[in-house]
Design a protein around this motif. Structure first.
Motif, short mmCIF file in Angstrom:
data_model
loop_
_atom_site.label_atom_id
_atom_site.label_comp_id
_atom_site.label_asym_id
_atom_site.label_seq_id
_atom_site.Cartn_x
_atom_site.Cartn_y
_atom_site.Cartn_z
N SER A 74 -97.21 -43.92 69.48
CA SER A 74 -96.97 -42.91 68.44
C SER A 74 -97.81 -43.16 67.19
CB SER A 74 -95.49 -42.89 68.06
OG SER A 74 -94.70 -42.42 69.12
N ARG B 153 -87.62 -36.89 70.82
CA ARG B 153 -89.03 -36.55 71.04
C ARG B 153 -89.10 -35.19 71.70
NH1 ARG B 153 -92.12 -38.42 75.73
NH2 ARG B 153 -90.46 -39.95 76.00
N TRP C 110 -96.06 -38.41 65.89
CA TRP C 110 -96.51 -37.62 67.01
C TRP C 110 -97.17 -38.51 68.06
CZ3 TRP C 110 -101.85 -37.16 68.14
CH2 TRP C 110 -102.71 -37.67 67.16
N ARG C 111 -97.18 -38.02 69.29
CA ARG C 111 -97.84 -38.75 70.38
C ARG C 111 -98.91 -37.87 70.99
NH1 ARG C 111 -93.54 -41.94 74.08
NH2 ARG C 111 -95.12 -41.29 75.59
N LEU D 182 -92.14 -36.55 67.15
CA LEU D 182 -90.96 -37.37 66.93
C LEU D 182 -90.22 -36.76 65.75
CD1 LEU D 182 -93.05 -40.47 67.49
CD2 LEU D 182 -90.89 -40.17 68.68
N TRP E 8 -97.43 -42.44 63.18
CA TRP E 8 -96.38 -42.11 62.22
C TRP E 8 -96.94 -41.26 61.08
CZ3 TRP E 8 -92.30 -43.13 64.78
CH2 TRP E 8 -92.22 -44.29 65.58
#
Length: 310
Positions: free
Chosen positions: A268, A229, A200-201, A214, A270
């Protein structure tokens, strides 16, 4: 027991002819309903118990020893709303579920039967199982999913009314528990799929809130492939829940077998690919990436469709 699954229609074209029956593809949550000794047990597609989430289906208890297959839907303006059912599928508190059932009850659209009066009927042809299903006295909040002979006509009607699509079923076919069979063929007006959250971002601006996911899916060898994304649909309580869950699954390196483009990987975080989300998208690019994906909700009742599946 796990439900039978449909295969995507080649090039989106449904089969034709008298050998096939056609049903609406409902946009809801797949549920097996087992009634035995006056007790109702509801199971998700993956076999998880979901009975507390849908107290309005307790009327099934009067049926003889049966095992039904269908889709639980929440209607908005007469059309199934995945967003509405997503709010229901995770509820396990009886008082909360009862209040939701009073305000916005779900409907169980039943389309098959696996057991009747204690007798296993999965080897019987679709048409015979359908007759057995139609003979049952179904309670309130439980409806038969209509069957049609004209697949092309149903395709046009479902598109005009904003429904998800159509499923064609071979009339002579048995029920194949847990199998994805060519005896059931599906086509959708809007493409949807499940995907793993593998990273995720955060939002831009330093808020720390989750801004995009992601997404990935396993290929035929089991390796996780990058689907793209997705930022659309990720907001509010869903974003908070996803971020909290993803933090609990954090890992230092990318779980993808392929290389995530720098524009997507930049910044990002993980995570172990365990969380499953439902995604709608316009199509797929040359490298298999989803075009304009929109996250519709978090799933705990479904597996992830393989990379190759459209």
């Amino acid at each position: 027991m796990q439900p039978m699954l449909a295969t995507p229609a080649p090039s989106g074209v449904l089969p034709r002819g008298a050998a096939w029956a056609f049903e609406v593809k409902w946009d809801g949550v797949r549920v097996l309903a087992e009634v035995e000794g006056g007790l109702v047990r509801l199971l998700s597609r993956t076999g998880r118990p979901v009975t507390p989430a849908y107290p309005e289906l307790a009327g099934l208890a009067h049926l003889p020893d049966v095992l039904l297959d269908g889709e639980v839907v929440a209607l908005e303006g007469g059309v199934p709303s995945f967003a509405a059912i997503a709010d229901r599928m995770h509820v396990r508190d009886p008082r909360r579920a009862a209040e939701l059932a009073r305000v916005r009850p779900v409907t169980f659209m039943v389309f098959d039967v696996l057991r009747v009066a204690g007798a296993d009927v999965v080897e019987r042809p679709y048409d015979e199982r359908r007759r057995l299903l139609e003979a049952l006295d179904l309670p309130e909040h439980v409806l038969l999913s209509p069957v049609h002979d004209d697949g092309d006509g149903l395709w046009d009607v479902t598109r005009a009314h904003g429904l998800e699509g159509v499923v064609a079923k071979r009339r002579a076919s048995p029920y194949r528990p847990g199998a994805r069979s060519g005896d059931w063929v599906k086509a959708a007006h809007r493409r949807t799929r499940t995907a793993y959250v593998a990273g995720w971002r955060p939002e831009q601006g330093g808020s720390g809130r989750l801004g995009a996911l992601l997404l990935g899916a396993p290929d035929r060898d089991g390796a996780l492939r990058f689907l793209g994304r997705a930022g659309s649909g990720v907001s509010g309580p869903l974003a908070t829940r996803l971020r909290t869950s993803a933090l609990g699954l954090a890992r230092d390196t990318s779980p993808f077998a392929d290389t995530v483009p720098a524009v997507d990987a930049r910044g990002s975080h993980w995570c172990v690919p365990e969380l499953v989300v439902d995604v709608r998208y316009l199509g797929r690019g040359r490298e298999g990436r989803l075009r304009q994906p929109v996250v519709r909700g978090l799933r705990d009742d479904a597996t992830v469709d393989p990379w190759e599946q459209e």
